[in-house]
Scaffold this motif. Sequence first.
Motif, PDB file in Angstrom:
ATOM      1  N   ALA A  45      25.324 -15.914   6.918  1.00  0.00           N
ATOM      2  CA  ALA A  45      23.902 -15.898   6.556  1.00  0.00           C
ATOM      3  C   ALA A  45      23.589 -14.672   5.706  1.00  0.00           C
ATOM      4  O   ALA A  45      24.043 -13.567   5.995  1.00  0.00           O
ATOM      5  N   LYS A  46      22.817 -14.876   4.655  1.00  0.00           N
ATOM      6  CA  LYS A  46      22.459 -13.754   3.787  1.00  0.00           C
ATOM      7  C   LYS A  46      21.720 -12.662   4.552  1.00  0.00           C
ATOM      8  O   LYS A  46      21.859 -11.478   4.249  1.00  0.00           O
ATOM      9  N   ALA A  47      20.952 -13.042   5.567  1.00  0.00           N
ATOM     10  CA  ALA A  47      20.219 -12.067   6.369  1.00  0.00           C
ATOM     11  C   ALA A  47      21.160 -11.166   7.155  1.00  0.00           C
ATOM     12  O   ALA A  47      20.783 -10.072   7.582  1.00  0.00           O
ATOM     13  N   SER A  87      26.862 -14.729   2.425  1.00  0.00           N
ATOM     14  CA  SER A  87      26.718 -15.260   1.066  1.00  0.00           C
ATOM     15  C   SER A  87      25.990 -16.592   0.995  1.00  0.00           C
ATOM     16  O   SER A  87      25.788 -17.124  -0.105  1.00  0.00           O
ATOM     17  N   LEU A  88      25.597 -17.175   2.140  1.00  0.00           N
ATOM     18  CA  LEU A  88      24.965 -18.499   2.135  1.00  0.00           C
ATOM     19  C   LEU A  88      23.480 -18.418   2.473  1.00  0.00           C
ATOM     20  O   LEU A  88      23.079 -17.683   3.379  1.00  0.00           O
ATOM     21  N   ASP A  89      22.683 -19.187   1.754  1.00  0.00           N
ATOM     22  CA  ASP A  89      21.251 -19.220   2.062  1.00  0.00           C
ATOM     23  C   ASP A  89      20.984 -20.269   3.139  1.00  0.00           C
ATOM     24  O   ASP A  89      21.891 -21.012   3.552  1.00  0.00           O
ATOM     25  N   ASP A  90      19.745 -20.333   3.604  1.00  0.00           N
ATOM     26  CA  ASP A  90      19.397 -21.236   4.709  1.00  0.00           C
ATOM     27  C   ASP A  90      19.682 -22.694   4.382  1.00  0.00           C
ATOM     28  O   ASP A  90      20.173 -23.454   5.234  1.00  0.00           O
ATOM     29  N   ALA A  91      19.366 -23.103   3.157  1.00  0.00           N
ATOM     30  CA  ALA A  91      19.573 -24.502   2.774  1.00  0.00           C
ATOM     31  C   ALA A  91      21.056 -24.861   2.809  1.00  0.00           C
ATOM     32  O   ALA A  91      21.433 -25.964   3.258  1.00  0.00           O
ATOM     33  N   GLN A  92      21.915 -23.955   2.359  1.00  0.00           N
ATOM     34  CA  GLN A  92      23.353 -24.216   2.384  1.00  0.00           C
ATOM     35  C   GLN A  92      23.861 -24.328   3.821  1.00  0.00           C
ATOM     36  O   GLN A  92      24.660 -25.210   4.143  1.00  0.00           O
ATOM     37  N   ARG A 144      26.063 -18.604  10.947  1.00  0.00           N
ATOM     38  CA  ARG A 144      25.107 -17.542  10.635  1.00  0.00           C
ATOM     39  C   ARG A 144      25.596 -16.157  11.078  1.00  0.00           C
ATOM     40  O   ARG A 144      25.488 -15.189  10.344  1.00  0.00           O
ATOM     41  N   THR A 158      26.841 -27.398  -1.446  1.00  0.00           N
ATOM     42  CA  THR A 158      26.235 -27.814  -0.167  1.00  0.00           C
ATOM     43  C   THR A 158      27.102 -28.904   0.456  1.00  0.00           C
ATOM     44  O   THR A 158      27.986 -29.471  -0.213  1.00  0.00           O
TER      45      THR A 158
END
Length: 243
Positions: A213-215, A219-224, A201, A159
């Motif tokens: 963004a993973k969505a 490869s990164l989640d929202d918190a990252q 994103r 992070t």
Amino acid sequence: MKRAWLTLVGIWALAAGARAAGLEWDAMEKTYDAKAGEEAARVMFTATNRSKDPVTITEIGTSCPCTGARPPRDPWVIAPGASDELEVLVDLRNRHGALTKTIYVATAAGEQTLMVHVNVPLSPAMRRSMNLDVAFQDRQAVLRGDCATCHVAPAVGKTGPELFLKACLICHGAVHRASFVPDLGIAKEQRDAAFWEKWIREGKDGTLMPAFAKAKGGSLDDAQIESLVKYLVAHLPTAPAKP
């Protein structure tokens, strides 16, 4: 049945020609495992004259211009019981993968066929070029396959500043980065949290910038992403420099 008989006759004829030539090779086929960046493969074949008479090699040919065969002298005559080496050079420039080259050795008594198998790894430059071609067709490709080793794995669990280092600077901070990869230390427009959020994103079509963004297949989640945006806003220029 007739076709099979003709095939057997052909094999017998070749074998007879090889025996008649009087030459015995240390191997009829050899394999060379090239190193990355190597420009030529050098393979040596040893021929021994098993007959009672001198053997003259009348002609040497190869299956393609990228392969050359060099006899030790011209004319190439091997005395009874003597051995000589034939040098085979295969040009590996701009080539990769598995290659097979054929060398034809002719004497007055017949022709023999030697084969060289070469395994050529991709050079770093060729691998980079191929990866760029793939990335231009599919910008998410940088997060998959071989590329994931550098662009995904090092960022796992990171992070803020560590994530910036592992996920962003690997491309944007590279000394030899491509000219179309922007320097994040220079602002060409207003850059606020919304600016960074959108770029991270969603990435950008027509460039190599993937959607992280993973969505979106990244490869990164929202918190990252949130931690990265917060770091970028705090530590990078937010507006173009005044002239």
